[in-house]
Design a protein around this motif. Sequence first.
Motif, PDB file in Angstrom:
ATOM      1  N   ASP A 601      47.523  54.645  51.331  1.00 60.46           N
ATOM      2  CA  ASP A 601      46.120  54.158  50.921  1.00 60.46           C
ATOM      3  C   ASP A 601      45.404  55.230  50.498  1.00 60.46           C
ATOM      4  O   ASP A 601      44.876  55.346  49.457  1.00 60.46           O
ATOM      5  N   ARG A 613      39.885  48.637  50.289  1.00 56.85           N
ATOM      6  CA  ARG A 613      40.827  47.418  50.635  1.00 56.85           C
ATOM      7  C   ARG A 613      39.994  46.091  50.643  1.00 56.85           C
ATOM      8  O   ARG A 613      39.120  45.761  51.619  1.00 56.85           O
ATOM      9  N   GLU A 618      46.410  46.283  50.000  1.00 58.63           N
ATOM     10  CA  GLU A 618      45.874  46.221  48.396  1.00 58.63           C
ATOM     11  C   GLU A 618      46.132  47.563  48.060  1.00 58.63           C
ATOM     12  O   GLU A 618      46.709  47.872  46.879  1.00 58.63           O
ATOM     13  N   CYS A 619      45.546  48.778  48.688  1.00 54.34           N
ATOM     14  CA  CYS A 619      45.738  50.054  47.937  1.00 54.34           C
ATOM     15  C   CYS A 619      47.033  50.454  48.112  1.00 54.34           C
ATOM     16  O   CYS A 619      47.530  51.002  46.928  1.00 54.34           O
TER      17      CYS A 619
END
Length: 746
Positions: A601, A613, A618-619
């Motif tokens: 991340d 996030r 997500e990241c």
Amino acid sequence: MNALKILTQGIVQGVGFRPYVYRLASELGLKGYVRNLGNVVEIIIEGENTDLFVDRLPKELPPIAKINSMEVESIDESNFTDFEIIESGDSYSGISVIPPDIAICDKCLEEIRNPNDRRYKYAFNACTDCGPRFTVIESVPYDRIRTSMDEFPLCDDCLVEYREPLNRRYHGEAICCSDCGPQMEIYEGLTKIDTENPIRLGAEKLKEGNILAIKGIGGTHLVVDAYNDEAVKELRKRLNRPNQAFAVMCKDLESLQKYAELTQKEIDTITSNKRPIVILKKKDNYPFPDSLSPGLHNIGVMLPYSPMHYLLFDEGDIDTYVMTSANIPGEPMMIKNEEIINGVNDYSLVHNRQILNRCDDSVIRFRNNELSFIRRSRGYTPEPYTINYDVNDLNVLALGPELDVTFSIAKDNIVYPSQHIGNTNKPKTLNFLREAITNMERITKINEFDVIACDLHPHFFTTRLAHELAEKYGADVMPIQHHHAHSVALANDSAIEEMIVIAADGVGFGSDATSWGGEILYTDIKNFERLGHLEPQLMPGGDVATKYPARMLASILKDENLIKNYSSYFKYGDMEIKNIFKQIDAGINVGITTSTGRVLDSMAVALEICHERTYEGECSMKLESAAYYSTNDLEIPAIIEGNMLNTTEILREVVRLYQNGEKKADVAAAGQRAVANGLSKLAVKASENKNIENIGATGGVFYNEAITNTVKNHVESNGFNFIQHKNTCAGDGSVSLGQAIIAKKV
């Protein structure tokens, strides 16, 4: 004459097994009967060809059926006059299972498309080879009276089919037609629309750009035209899902191949009768708006699996729809008509059959051409796993971690994993977990437990539930370390007793009460030993640093002037950066983590790919997608210090290369490789020291194909065997399985 009693266990209920037995016995001129008996099917046969029957029985099974065990014993002759299917009994509690929901078969599909067939355009067509099973069953033995189809008595025509031994609907418990079965209705808001063809009207409303909820077999989808950017964005707004990719359903394989790359294994999986979502790479001519899967190089796709899906495509002219679960993020899918009609959708396509067991779509991804479950649910649950070791005779209920939860029930050497439950820090999802446990107890007929296994984390809701259930059952509570459970689920996949495991994910409560997630472990199933890990890093603000990974980057770089280049990622700019470093120096609300997820991340922030996030992973996922387009093999060294990988130096080198003008994709790929190579070096070192030839990889990080391939190549080039998940989830969906096996092994 010979007379035999045969008890079969496996997937032998609800799959046309009894009609198959009837036909085989009749063909061989045998007398006797077949019946469901609790969790097994009992067969009594007598006649001249009993040996031939026993030989052929497991070899000519119906498409869905599977025999795991078959007990055969000689009995006294009873002088039966014929062979018949008799009423079910409930006097045996062996190990068996109801099959999962299966996609509509070709014959049923042909019927709903044939204007001359009485089931033309009927949305609930099914037979013994296809249709709902797990989602409609209340208890065993599997008969119509113990399913949600009990509310729909068979009409005369269906009853004839149900009673005809040579008909494929013979004793098909989910069969029905438009005269006697469930019906579709469509609503605009709270108002029911009077129409003869609700599905056609639904297709028309989708063409107009509306959001349609469709109640299906095991839950409800929210649906929009996948080509309509405005509709996709409106769906995001209403669901408060600003970035998370939406899965889509494509009309057919030919249409799908126009915009996604598929290997033969991916084709075989996506077209199988289980019909999971498969994560596929986008082609260059990908026709959908960026809003569909923003920042990602891949997309989750499934093909139609129910009659209503096929009819939706047949009635419209759109070849791909968004099909995402109708639920508030983190909560269970909606299954009640009242809540669906009151949802965020413009229109609701619902029906009057109860969903007794929610079951979300399964999600699969292939890495180096090997299957891995991201979510094992519809099409697979509740098919059990076998424990590949000698185990104790305790009954175990394992509750999993807290996010992406499944639970598992273990008896003898069998583990029944649940469908996907979700994030149990949400009250509705925790209640769903309770309900699903009760339902699984009824289906498996296992309702007494000696051990309740749970995560080592003392504050998880599942840990609290474990203590509550332990009182109910008079059971012991067994806390199990998160990555140990991951490791054992992986080891059982290949029946390996001892292995070195790279466990890489976002977080798992460690034995030292810090957050682990970049671990090199030894396990012999019963026990584990931590042999290496990533550099411990401070997490300013604890979980806040997970949502806003720029905080993690600041902590890892340990350079206030350098981090000011990213001041726009901090809500209060330079002032917040100063306060973060003061917080780190004072050690106030600062956790410690070895998480690989936090490093990846931070890398995404350093490369200006993702700085917040909004959904799980997500990241890191966007970092992987950026790296996918790399064209230059930059190298970042993986510095090993004792039994630790120095991640600070990796991040500093990422920042240096990026600021010196190297391409974002190339630096992203190099950063990932450095982490993967570092973990591999630590694992190889541990394997050499322990003289163990198998090195496994588990945890959510190993959904990343590039990282998985790098680790695999490094491990194998050093002469060790690389083990990865094949039939289980690399992520947290397999934790309960590992917990159950450990509790059965100790």
